[in-house]
Design a protein around this motif. Structure first.
Motif, PDB file in Angstrom:
ATOM      1  N   ALA A 221       0.872  -1.759  -0.470  1.00  0.00           N
ATOM      2  CA  ALA A 221      -0.001   0.096  -0.011  1.00  0.00           C
ATOM      3  C   ALA A 221       1.053   1.254   0.123  1.00  0.00           C
ATOM      4  N   ARG A 222       2.290   1.872  -0.009  1.00  0.00           N
ATOM      5  CA  ARG A 222       3.554   1.660   0.009  1.00  0.00           C
ATOM      6  C   ARG A 222       2.944   3.112   1.034  1.00  0.00           C
ATOM      7  N   ILE A 223       2.855   2.393   2.000  1.00  0.00           N
ATOM      8  CA  ILE A 223       2.451   3.026   3.456  1.00  0.00           C
ATOM      9  C   ILE A 223       3.266   3.715   4.029  1.00  0.00           C
ATOM     10  N   HIS A 224       4.821   3.211   3.414  1.00  0.00           N
ATOM     11  CA  HIS A 224       6.492   3.739   3.934  1.00  0.00           C
ATOM     12  C   HIS A 224       6.081   4.676   3.332  1.00  0.00           C
ATOM     13  N   GLU A 225       5.762   5.008   1.620  1.00  0.00           N
ATOM     14  CA  GLU A 225       5.983   6.751   1.788  1.00  0.00           C
ATOM     15  C   GLU A 225       6.328   7.365   2.610  1.00  0.00           C
ATOM     16  N   VAL A 226       4.851   7.748   3.590  1.00  0.00           N
ATOM     17  CA  VAL A 226       5.072   8.444   4.474  1.00  0.00           C
ATOM     18  C   VAL A 226       4.689   8.214   5.775  1.00  0.00           C
ATOM     19  N   GLN A 227       5.835   7.597   6.429  1.00  0.00           N
ATOM     20  CA  GLN A 227       5.919   6.818   7.854  1.00  0.00           C
ATOM     21  C   GLN A 227       8.146   7.062   7.591  1.00  0.00           C
ATOM     22  N   ASP A 228       8.644   6.352   8.849  1.00  0.00           N
ATOM     23  CA  ASP A 228       9.899   7.087   8.886  1.00  0.00           C
ATOM     24  C   ASP A 228      10.630   5.408   9.822  1.00  0.00           C
ATOM     25  N   TYR A 229       9.598   5.030  10.271  1.00  0.00           N
ATOM     26  CA  TYR A 229       9.931   3.737  11.724  1.00  0.00           C
ATOM     27  C   TYR A 229       9.783   2.392  10.900  1.00  0.00           C
ATOM     28  N   LEU A 230       9.898   1.310  11.217  1.00  0.00           N
ATOM     29  CA  LEU A 230       9.269   0.046  10.798  1.00  0.00           C
ATOM     30  C   LEU A 230       9.780   0.003  12.496  1.00  0.00           C
ATOM     31  N   VAL A 231       8.309  -0.332  13.315  1.00  0.00           N
ATOM     32  CA  VAL A 231       9.228  -0.552  14.821  1.00  0.00           C
ATOM     33  C   VAL A 231       8.615  -2.499  14.906  1.00  0.00           C
ATOM     34  N   MET A 232       9.405  -3.711  14.755  1.00  0.00           N
ATOM     35  CA  MET A 232       9.105  -4.837  15.131  1.00  0.00           C
ATOM     36  C   MET A 232       8.507  -5.441  16.216  1.00  0.00           C
ATOM     37  N   THR A 233       7.317  -4.628  16.575  1.00  0.00           N
ATOM     38  CA  THR A 233       6.722  -5.295  17.571  1.00  0.00           C
ATOM     39  C   THR A 233       6.302  -6.328  17.908  1.00  0.00           C
ATOM     40  N   ASP A 234       5.730  -7.312  16.512  1.00  0.00           N
ATOM     41  CA  ASP A 234       5.023  -8.931  16.428  1.00  0.00           C
ATOM     42  C   ASP A 234       4.161  -9.168  17.392  1.00  0.00           C
ATOM     43  N   HIS A 235       3.209  -8.015  17.275  1.00  0.00           N
ATOM     44  CA  HIS A 235       2.735  -7.892  18.747  1.00  0.00           C
ATOM     45  C   HIS A 235       0.478  -9.050  18.642  1.00  0.00           C
ATOM     46  N   VAL A 236       0.561  -9.493  17.194  1.00  0.00           N
ATOM     47  CA  VAL A 236      -0.196 -10.026  16.722  1.00  0.00           C
ATOM     48  C   VAL A 236       0.090 -10.534  15.356  1.00  0.00           C
ATOM     49  N   PHE A 237       0.101 -12.579  15.515  1.00  0.00           N
ATOM     50  CA  PHE A 237       0.008 -13.434  14.030  1.00  0.00           C
ATOM     51  C   PHE A 237      -0.652 -13.692  13.769  1.00  0.00           C
ATOM     52  N   GLY A 238      -1.419 -12.841  12.961  1.00  0.00           N
ATOM     53  CA  GLY A 238      -2.634 -13.360  12.595  1.00  0.00           C
ATOM     54  C   GLY A 238      -3.111 -13.848  11.187  1.00  0.00           C
ATOM     55  N   TYR A 239      -4.331 -14.094  10.558  1.00  0.00           N
ATOM     56  CA  TYR A 239      -4.626 -14.702   9.732  1.00  0.00           C
ATOM     57  C   TYR A 239      -5.752 -14.369   8.925  1.00  0.00           C
ATOM     58  N   VAL A 240      -6.084 -14.311   7.300  1.00  0.00           N
ATOM     59  CA  VAL A 240      -7.182 -13.712   6.595  1.00  0.00           C
ATOM     60  C   VAL A 240      -8.032 -15.208   6.515  1.00  0.00           C
ATOM     61  N   GLN A 241      -9.005 -14.768   6.519  1.00  0.00           N
ATOM     62  CA  GLN A 241      -9.612 -15.903   5.633  1.00  0.00           C
ATOM     63  C   GLN A 241     -10.303 -15.776   4.913  1.00  0.00           C
ATOM     64  N   LEU A 242     -10.816 -17.112   3.989  1.00  0.00           N
ATOM     65  CA  LEU A 242     -11.554 -16.818   2.913  1.00  0.00           C
ATOM     66  C   LEU A 242     -12.961 -16.986   2.951  1.00  0.00           C
ATOM     67  N   LEU A 243     -13.630 -16.708   2.822  1.00  0.00           N
ATOM     68  CA  LEU A 243     -15.062 -16.125   3.094  1.00  0.00           C
ATOM     69  C   LEU A 243     -15.591 -16.649   2.407  1.00  0.00           C
ATOM     70  N   MET A 244     -17.100 -17.257   2.097  1.00  0.00           N
ATOM     71  CA  MET A 244     -18.518 -17.719   1.207  1.00  0.00           C
ATOM     72  C   MET A 244     -19.291 -16.893   2.013  1.00  0.00           C
ATOM     73  N   SER A 245     -20.136 -16.615   0.650  1.00  0.00           N
ATOM     74  CA  SER A 245     -21.991 -16.459   1.427  1.00  0.00           C
ATOM     75  C   SER A 245     -22.175 -17.790   1.059  1.00  0.00           C
TER      76      SER A 245
END
Length: 329
Positions: A221-245
């Motif tokens: 998403a090119r967010i790093h163009e408007v941010q200076d630091y990447l802070v390695m917090t690892d605060h959520v190990f997450g997922y995305v679901q493929l969902l269906m109606s």
């Protein structure tokens, strides 16, 4: 015997009917289904979605075709879920926002709930993950097909952050999920729920100072163009679901349903294979384009959210929380 003009031999009638059936079968239009997600076309979600669409087409021999709509074309996360409930959206990739439709998902969004990626996989691909999907289907009318893995969520900021104390006064965009809001408050920040599509411009104009997402998500998403630091917090190990109606699922034939389920499993394996290699490339891109990576001691961040996690576990599902915690042992 005199034969009337209207007489047609039975064999000729059979041939005519067969020809008509073949013609109508050949002319039958495929079922067109729509899959929406909020990510850009360069993201692993999109590549996994395209693979899913390709597999559905192959496995149904063209009777079902899936069209993929990236970049919130069909709406934000909540819009996609509501669309699946009424049948206007057929498939979607959705992560933590499902907690707004089935509360136990809030447990999965608690910061520092999972110890690492293996811990997450043990849960989502085990019986407890399947049970959660079945409960969601009963409550919402949305069918969980597969969990896709993501890289851990990391913080990006425009000021140096090395401890929770450094977050004071920082306006951070979070998804509209109570666990995210309360967790970042506990860590000292000022969380601001916002659709992801608004994040870049809000960072650019100073409406917010920071955001948190997996690295590949942030970079695509090119967010790093408007941010200076990447802070390695690892605060959520997450997922995305493929969902269906479920409305869409029920409208398919039995063989088409089986094809969709097979395609979903294969697409999950494909996405899971590429997502982490793409995360490495995304990290290198961000570094090459000027982002400074900050390694932090995660324990103070973890300690800061424990009271919130206990309180929300009681609210949204103590049994689920304890089950996940027991997997650490």
């Amino acid at each position: 015997m005199k034969i009337g003009k209207s007489f047609i031999p039975i064999s000729v009638v059979a041939l005519m009917l067969a020809a008509c059936n073949q013609s109508s079968s050949a002319e039958k239009e495929p079922t067109l289904l729509r899959l929406g997600h909020i990510q850009s076309e360069s993201n692993a979600w999109h590549k996994g979605s395209l693979r899913f669409a390709e597999l559905v087409n192959e496995k149904t021999e063209g009777s079902v075709k899936v069209e993929v709509y990236p970049s919130s074309t069909l709406g934000a996360d909540r819009d996609l879920v509501e669309g699946m409930q009424i049948g206007s959206v057929d498939f979607a990739l959705v992560a933590g926002v499902m907690s707004n439709f089935h509360e136990p998902y809030s447990i999965l969004e608690l910061p520092y709930l999972f110890e690492d990626l293996d811990h997450l996989e043990e849960f989502v691909y085990g019986e407890d993950g399947k049970r959660l999907q079945n409960e969601t289907l009963e409550e919402t009318g949305v069918r969980g097909l597969e969990f896709w893995l993501r890289g851990p969520r990391e913080l990006t900021t425009n000021k140096l952050v090395e401890s929770p104390e450094d977050l004071r006064g920082t306006k951070i965009r979070v998804p509209n999920i109570e666990a995210s809001v309360e967790g970042w408050k506990a860590m000292g920040a000022s969380p601001t729920p916002m659709n992801f599509g608004e994040v870049y411009s809000s960072l650019q104009t100073g409406v917010i100072d920071a955001q948190e997402n997996p690295i590949e998500f942030t970079a695509s998403a090119r967010i790093h163009e408007v941010q200076d630091y990447l802070v390695m917090t690892d605060h959520v190990f997450g997922y995305v679901q493929l969902l269906m109606s479920e409305k869409t699922f029920e409208d398919l034939t039995e063989s088409e349903r089986g094809a969709v389920l097979e395609a979903a499993e294969e697409a999950r394996m494909y996405q899971n294979e590429i997502v982490f290699s793409e995360e490495e490339a995304a990290l290198q891109l961000m570094v090459d384009e000027g982002v400074e990576v900050i390694e932090v001691d995660q324990e103070p961040f973890r300690d800061a959210v424990q009271d919130v996690n206990e309180r929300l576990a009681d609210k949204y599902g103590r049994d689920l929380y304890d089950t996940i915690q027991s997997m650490r042992e």
